[in-house]
Write a protein that holds these residues in place. Sequence first.
Motif, PDB file in Angstrom:
ATOM      1  N   VAL A 136       0.880  -1.158   0.000  1.00 55.45           N
ATOM      2  CA  VAL A 136       0.000   0.000   0.000  1.00 55.45           C
ATOM      3  C   VAL A 136       0.925   1.217   0.000  1.00 55.45           C
ATOM      4  O   VAL A 136       1.889   1.276   0.771  1.00 55.45           O
ATOM      5  N   PHE A 137       0.633   2.208  -0.863  1.00 52.48           N
ATOM      6  CA  PHE A 137       1.598   3.265  -1.140  1.00 52.48           C
ATOM      7  C   PHE A 137       1.195   4.595  -0.520  1.00 52.48           C
ATOM      8  O   PHE A 137       0.011   4.874  -0.301  1.00 52.48           O
ATOM      9  N   SER A 138       2.202   5.414  -0.262  1.00 54.20           N
ATOM     10  CA  SER A 138       1.973   6.743   0.301  1.00 54.20           C
ATOM     11  C   SER A 138       1.485   7.708  -0.781  1.00 54.20           C
ATOM     12  O   SER A 138       1.897   7.625  -1.947  1.00 54.20           O
ATOM     13  N   ASN A 139       0.625   8.599  -0.382  1.00 60.07           N
ATOM     14  CA  ASN A 139       0.166   9.675  -1.265  1.00 60.07           C
ATOM     15  C   ASN A 139       1.279  10.712  -1.366  1.00 60.07           C
ATOM     16  O   ASN A 139       1.693  11.278  -0.348  1.00 60.07           O
ATOM     17  N   PRO A 140       1.792  11.015  -2.578  1.00 60.84           N
ATOM     18  CA  PRO A 140       2.912  11.948  -2.685  1.00 60.84           C
ATOM     19  C   PRO A 140       2.524  13.411  -2.530  1.00 60.84           C
ATOM     20  O   PRO A 140       3.402  14.277  -2.447  1.00 60.84           O
ATOM     21  N   VAL A 141       1.224  13.727  -2.470  1.00 62.02           N
ATOM     22  CA  VAL A 141       0.805  15.133  -2.415  1.00 62.02           C
ATOM     23  C   VAL A 141      -0.117  15.431  -1.239  1.00 62.02           C
ATOM     24  O   VAL A 141      -0.707  16.509  -1.178  1.00 62.02           O
ATOM     25  N   GLY A 142      -0.238  14.513  -0.314  1.00 69.26           N
ATOM     26  CA  GLY A 142      -1.130  14.772   0.813  1.00 69.26           C
ATOM     27  C   GLY A 142      -1.277  13.552   1.692  1.00 69.26           C
ATOM     28  O   GLY A 142      -0.497  12.603   1.618  1.00 69.26           O
ATOM     29  N   ALA A 143      -2.319  13.576   2.504  1.00 64.32           N
ATOM     30  CA  ALA A 143      -2.566  12.485   3.439  1.00 64.32           C
ATOM     31  C   ALA A 143      -3.239  11.322   2.724  1.00 64.32           C
ATOM     32  O   ALA A 143      -3.771  11.453   1.625  1.00 64.32           O
ATOM     33  N   GLY A 144      -3.217  10.179   3.381  1.00 62.09           N
ATOM     34  CA  GLY A 144      -3.905   9.012   2.847  1.00 62.09           C
ATOM     35  C   GLY A 144      -2.980   8.079   2.095  1.00 62.09           C
ATOM     36  O   GLY A 144      -1.792   8.352   1.926  1.00 62.09           O
ATOM     37  N   SER A 145      -3.555   7.008   1.622  1.00 65.20           N
ATOM     38  CA  SER A 145      -2.792   5.965   0.936  1.00 65.20           C
ATOM     39  C   SER A 145      -3.271   5.812  -0.501  1.00 65.20           C
ATOM     40  O   SER A 145      -4.369   6.256  -0.868  1.00 65.20           O
ATOM     41  N   LEU A 146      -2.452   5.157  -1.296  1.00 66.99           N
ATOM     42  CA  LEU A 146      -2.802   4.834  -2.670  1.00 66.99           C
ATOM     43  C   LEU A 146      -2.654   3.337  -2.885  1.00 66.99           C
ATOM     44  O   LEU A 146      -1.770   2.702  -2.310  1.00 66.99           O
ATOM     45  N   TRP A 147      -3.529   2.801  -3.725  1.00 62.49           N
ATOM     46  CA  TRP A 147      -3.459   1.402  -4.104  1.00 62.49           C
ATOM     47  C   TRP A 147      -2.773   1.287  -5.459  1.00 62.49           C
ATOM     48  O   TRP A 147      -2.690   2.242  -6.223  1.00 62.49           O
ATOM     49  N   TYR A 191       2.583   5.529 -11.154  1.00 64.04           N
ATOM     50  CA  TYR A 191       3.469   4.650 -10.399  1.00 64.04           C
ATOM     51  C   TYR A 191       4.829   4.589 -11.078  1.00 64.04           C
ATOM     52  O   TYR A 191       4.924   4.384 -12.295  1.00 64.04           O
ATOM     53  N   ASP A 192       5.870   4.763 -10.274  1.00 62.54           N
ATOM     54  CA  ASP A 192       7.252   4.619 -10.746  1.00 62.54           C
ATOM     55  C   ASP A 192       7.739   3.251 -10.297  1.00 62.54           C
ATOM     56  O   ASP A 192       8.033   3.051  -9.117  1.00 62.54           O
ATOM     57  N   PRO A 193       7.836   2.269 -11.217  1.00 62.72           N
ATOM     58  CA  PRO A 193       8.208   0.925 -10.795  1.00 62.72           C
ATOM     59  C   PRO A 193       9.651   0.802 -10.323  1.00 62.72           C
ATOM     60  O   PRO A 193       9.987  -0.151  -9.618  1.00 62.72           O
ATOM     61  N   GLN A 194      10.498   1.746 -10.702  1.00 58.54           N
ATOM     62  CA  GLN A 194      11.879   1.691 -10.235  1.00 58.54           C
ATOM     63  C   GLN A 194      11.981   2.141  -8.780  1.00 58.54           C
ATOM     64  O   GLN A 194      12.646   1.516  -7.962  1.00 58.54           O
ATOM     65  N   ALA A 195      11.295   3.235  -8.468  1.00 62.09           N
ATOM     66  CA  ALA A 195      11.289   3.744  -7.094  1.00 62.09           C
ATOM     67  C   ALA A 195      10.274   3.015  -6.218  1.00 62.09           C
ATOM     68  O   ALA A 195      10.324   3.137  -4.997  1.00 62.09           O
ATOM     69  N   ARG A 196       9.372   2.286  -6.837  1.00 64.28           N
ATOM     70  CA  ARG A 196       8.256   1.640  -6.149  1.00 64.28           C
ATOM     71  C   ARG A 196       7.479   2.664  -5.321  1.00 64.28           C
ATOM     72  O   ARG A 196       7.250   2.498  -4.115  1.00 64.28           O
ATOM     73  N   ALA A 197       7.091   3.726  -5.996  1.00 56.38           N
ATOM     74  CA  ALA A 197       6.362   4.806  -5.335  1.00 56.38           C
ATOM     75  C   ALA A 197       5.546   5.564  -6.376  1.00 56.38           C
ATOM     76  O   ALA A 197       5.857   5.524  -7.573  1.00 56.38           O
ATOM     77  N   PHE A 198       4.502   6.237  -5.909  1.00 54.98           N
ATOM     78  CA  PHE A 198       3.706   7.078  -6.795  1.00 54.98           C
ATOM     79  C   PHE A 198       4.308   8.480  -6.872  1.00 54.98           C
ATOM     80  O   PHE A 198       4.846   8.999  -5.886  1.00 54.98           O
ATOM     81  N   GLU A 238      -4.476   7.227 -21.363  1.00 54.62           N
ATOM     82  CA  GLU A 238      -5.835   7.596 -21.750  1.00 54.62           C
ATOM     83  C   GLU A 238      -6.567   6.430 -22.408  1.00 54.62           C
ATOM     84  O   GLU A 238      -7.777   6.266 -22.237  1.00 54.62           O
ATOM     85  N   ARG A 239      -5.852   5.606 -23.148  1.00 56.85           N
ATOM     86  CA  ARG A 239      -6.512   4.554 -23.918  1.00 56.85           C
ATOM     87  C   ARG A 239      -6.944   3.375 -23.054  1.00 56.85           C
ATOM     88  O   ARG A 239      -8.055   2.866 -23.183  1.00 56.85           O
ATOM     89  N   ILE A 240      -6.050   2.907 -22.163  1.00 58.25           N
ATOM     90  CA  ILE A 240      -6.379   1.711 -21.373  1.00 58.25           C
ATOM     91  C   ILE A 240      -6.144   1.913 -19.873  1.00 58.25           C
ATOM     92  O   ILE A 240      -6.134   0.952 -19.109  1.00 58.25           O
ATOM     93  N   GLY A 241      -5.941   3.163 -19.469  1.00 56.55           N
ATOM     94  CA  GLY A 241      -5.822   3.424 -18.037  1.00 56.55           C
ATOM     95  C   GLY A 241      -4.521   2.978 -17.405  1.00 56.55           C
ATOM     96  O   GLY A 241      -4.489   2.713 -16.196  1.00 56.55           O
ATOM     97  N   CYS A 242      -3.445   2.901 -18.187  1.00 59.05           N
ATOM     98  CA  CYS A 242      -2.158   2.528 -17.599  1.00 59.05           C
ATOM     99  C   CYS A 242      -1.701   3.636 -16.654  1.00 59.05           C
ATOM    100  O   CYS A 242      -1.665   4.812 -17.022  1.00 59.05           O
ATOM    101  N   ASN A 243      -1.310   3.274 -15.453  1.00 61.19           N
ATOM    102  CA  ASN A 243      -0.959   4.272 -14.440  1.00 61.19           C
ATOM    103  C   ASN A 243       0.532   4.268 -14.104  1.00 61.19           C
ATOM    104  O   ASN A 243       0.925   4.724 -13.031  1.00 61.19           O
ATOM    105  N   TRP A 244       1.374   3.788 -15.017  1.00 58.04           N
ATOM    106  CA  TRP A 244       2.819   3.822 -14.799  1.00 58.04           C
ATOM    107  C   TRP A 244       3.433   5.022 -15.518  1.00 58.04           C
ATOM    108  O   TRP A 244       2.873   5.546 -16.489  1.00 58.04           O
ATOM    109  N   ILE A 245       4.589   5.438 -15.049  1.00 56.95           N
ATOM    110  CA  ILE A 245       5.302   6.528 -15.707  1.00 56.95           C
ATOM    111  C   ILE A 245       6.056   5.982 -16.919  1.00 56.95           C
ATOM    112  O   ILE A 245       6.307   4.786 -17.038  1.00 56.95           O
ATOM    113  N   ALA A 246       6.413   6.896 -17.808  1.00 60.47           N
ATOM    114  CA  ALA A 246       7.175   6.553 -19.006  1.00 60.47           C
ATOM    115  C   ALA A 246       8.552   7.205 -18.931  1.00 60.47           C
ATOM    116  O   ALA A 246       8.760   8.168 -18.179  1.00 60.47           O
TER     117      ALA A 246
END
Length: 321
Positions: free
Chosen positions: A3-14, A28-35, A46-54
Motif C-alpha cells: 500500500v503506497f503513500s500519497n505523494p501530495v497529501g494524506a492518505g494511501s494509494l493502491w 506509479y514509478d516501478p523503479q522507485a516503487r512509489a507514486f 488515456e486509452r487503457i488506463g495505464c498508471n505507470w510513468i514513461a
Amino acid sequence: MRVFSNPVGAGSLWFDNLATADGTPVAYDPQARAFVPMPPFCANRERIGCNWIAPEQGAFCRSCAMTALAPDPSIPNAIPNWAQTEAAKRWVLDNLGRWHWFRPEDPGTRPVFHLLAEGPTPVPMGHAQGVVTISVAEVDPILLTTRREALQEPYRTMIGHMRHEIAHMIWWRLSLRDDFLDAFRAMFGDERIDYPAALQYHYENGPPGEWRQYYLTSYASAHPHEDWAETAAHLLHLTDIADSFVATGLSSRQIPGPEWNPYTEPDARRLVDIAAALTVSVNHINRSMGLSDLYPFVLSEHARNKLAFVHNWLRRGALGL
C-alpha cells in the motif's frame, strides 16, 4: 502488494490508482516503487488506463513497452479486456521486480507479450522462446467461469495466467544456465519428454489418481514444464498474499513482525508455512460471505519441496547469483 503513500497529501494509494482522493493525477514509478504526481505518463494512460510513468513524453511505460501485439480493436470488448489484462501484467511484473526480474539491474532477456482478442475461435495461450501469448478475453467473467468449470479448475484469473505463462518464460531463461537443468530434472522430471503427447494424454485420461500427493494442481501432473509453471505461479500467489496481508496492517500470530518482508525472507519453508496459514484464515472469512475460497489448494510435502526449489531460483536467478 504494498500500500503506497500519497505523494501530495494524506492518505494511501493502491497499486491501480490513477489519481488521489482529491483528484490529483499520479502515476506509479516501478523503479522507485512509489507514486509520483508529475509526468511523463505512459502513452497508454488515456486509452487503457495505464498508471505507470514513461521514460519520456509520448513513450510507453516499462510494462506496456513489452507488449508487441495488442488486440484487434474491431473485436467487441477488445479494448476494455486489454486494459484489464495490462493491469494484471503490471501487477505480476511488479511482484517479480521485488526479486529483480525484468528491472534495469536484470541483465537478461525481457518477455515479449502478444495480447490477443478472441474472434470465432479461442486464442491458445502459452510461451515460446521469450514470447508470452495471452487471450484478453479471459478477463470476461462469464467466459472465465465457463472455462474454469469445463477444465475443473478451482482457480482461474488473469493474474494467475500471467504468473503461469511468465513462469514458463523464466524457466526458458534459467535453462540457459549451466547449473539449472540437472537440478530441475532431479526435482520435476525430464522436460524433454514429448510435450504435445503428454498434454494429449492428460486431456484424454485426466491426472493420475494420486496426483494430490505430488502436485499442486491436476494440470501440473501433465508435464514437467507445467509442473514448474504451476509451482512458480503458486509461489507468487502465496508470497503476494503474505505481502498484501502485511501491507494492509493486518496482524496474525503467524507473522514474525510488522516489518517482516516476504520477498526478502530467505527460508522458503517459513514463507510457505506462514502464507498457507494465512490462506486458511482468509478462506474462512470468504465463506462468511458465501464466496469461494481465496486459495483452494492443499500443499503436500512434495509440493512444498517444489515451492522451495522455485523460491531459491526466483530469488537469485535474475541477477545470475
